[in-house]
Design a protein around this motif. Sequence first.
Motif, PDB file in Angstrom:
ATOM      1  N   LYS A 153     -22.025 -32.065 -34.749  1.00  0.00           N
ATOM      2  CA  LYS A 153     -21.808 -30.904 -33.612  1.00  0.00           C
ATOM      3  C   LYS A 153     -22.012 -31.260 -32.421  1.00  0.00           C
ATOM      4  CE  LYS A 153     -23.083 -27.458 -37.270  1.00  0.00           C
ATOM      5  NZ  LYS A 153     -23.787 -26.338 -37.525  1.00  0.00           N
ATOM      6  N   THR A 156     -18.431 -32.592 -31.312  1.00  0.00           N
ATOM      7  CA  THR A 156     -17.191 -31.649 -31.432  1.00  0.00           C
ATOM      8  C   THR A 156     -16.976 -30.227 -30.752  1.00  0.00           C
ATOM      9  OG1 THR A 156     -16.976 -32.707 -33.906  1.00  0.00           O
ATOM     10  CG2 THR A 156     -15.703 -30.732 -33.415  1.00  0.00           C
ATOM     11  N   SER A 158     -16.314 -26.808 -30.760  1.00  0.00           N
ATOM     12  CA  SER A 158     -15.504 -25.770 -31.903  1.00  0.00           C
ATOM     13  C   SER A 158     -14.738 -24.746 -30.921  1.00  0.00           C
ATOM     14  CB  SER A 158     -16.837 -25.226 -32.449  1.00  0.00           C
ATOM     15  OG  SER A 158     -16.059 -24.083 -33.329  1.00  0.00           O
ATOM     16  N   SER A 162     -20.086 -19.001 -30.690  1.00  0.00           N
ATOM     17  CA  SER A 162     -21.418 -19.312 -31.192  1.00  0.00           C
ATOM     18  C   SER A 162     -21.945 -18.394 -32.272  1.00  0.00           C
ATOM     19  CB  SER A 162     -22.407 -19.614 -30.120  1.00  0.00           C
ATOM     20  OG  SER A 162     -23.605 -19.618 -30.461  1.00  0.00           O
TER      21      SER A 162
END
Length: 321
Positions: A153, A156, A158, A162
């Motif tokens: 994470k 990456t 996203s 969140s």
Amino acid sequence: MALPPSTANWHWKAKNLNSWGQGWFDRELTKVTVKGDKAGEELTITKIHEFEGDVELGQRKSKLITIYDCRIVLEWSGKASDESEVTGRLEIPEVSHENTLDKSSDYQYFWSITSDSSAAAEALVAMAKTRTPAILEEIFSRFPAAMIETHGKDLTVSADPSRAGTPAPAAPSASSTTASSSAAAATPKPAVKKEAKKVTVNSATVSVEASFMAAADDLFSMLTDEKKIPSWTRAPAKSAAKVDTEYSLFGGGVTGKYVSLEPPSKIVQTWALQSPTWPTGHIGTLTTTLNQSSDSTKITLSLAGVPLGMEDEIRNNLEGY
């Protein structure tokens, strides 16, 4: 302004994990104990004596890549069959992506005794040489997945909001009365999962084949067992391997449901690719057949529903993985 996830995840990023890697191996390897057939014969790995090399997690084109090549020297202690205390070292010159995942080279183990040598001490080492490698290699096989699970994470970007906080309750509708609004606030309703809207696209079927020097049972397990899938996808996976249950591969890059499972010869599953070029809501069907012969197993992957124009991209992906 922040880059969109599809762009941010395209460029190469890397994270140095040398210290974390040494700590992980120290924690996992010092759990190893083997016992011999003779009464009292036992050997335990006590600590890492030396750790050299590089451990790195990279990210390119939305794919996480484990990069590591380590030399590990372990200290061990044990008790021989004559009840004498024995100590020594075990050198493993290479623990790397190549011999853990690619299987392009074999592990090597060099044992030495640092205490007084004797026939009983040599017998203890001989026992450890036969019983320790399988245990160590099972630990090594978990290392790439642990890298990705712990640090993926960090690399990456996203597209999802969140999820660290608690979701806010949905706003009441304008037609709700004051009483019903209060009741709704006091008793939250369970979330309703929205089904992706299906779309119709012109499509084709793409098939690839490969042969592996392995039993069909083992390959079937590698393709469906949640704990084993990360060894070849190099990313987190979710899989219960039951009909009509959802699965997720490549950290959510591929999702779907199992349609049918016929161990160890056939798997049918829906297939949705989370890709900018794959139409949103479009679902394909992947049929995997495993035909075992006397010395190998042939796997055939047939993906129906590939959008026209994406045949080469999908074929390369299937062949690569």
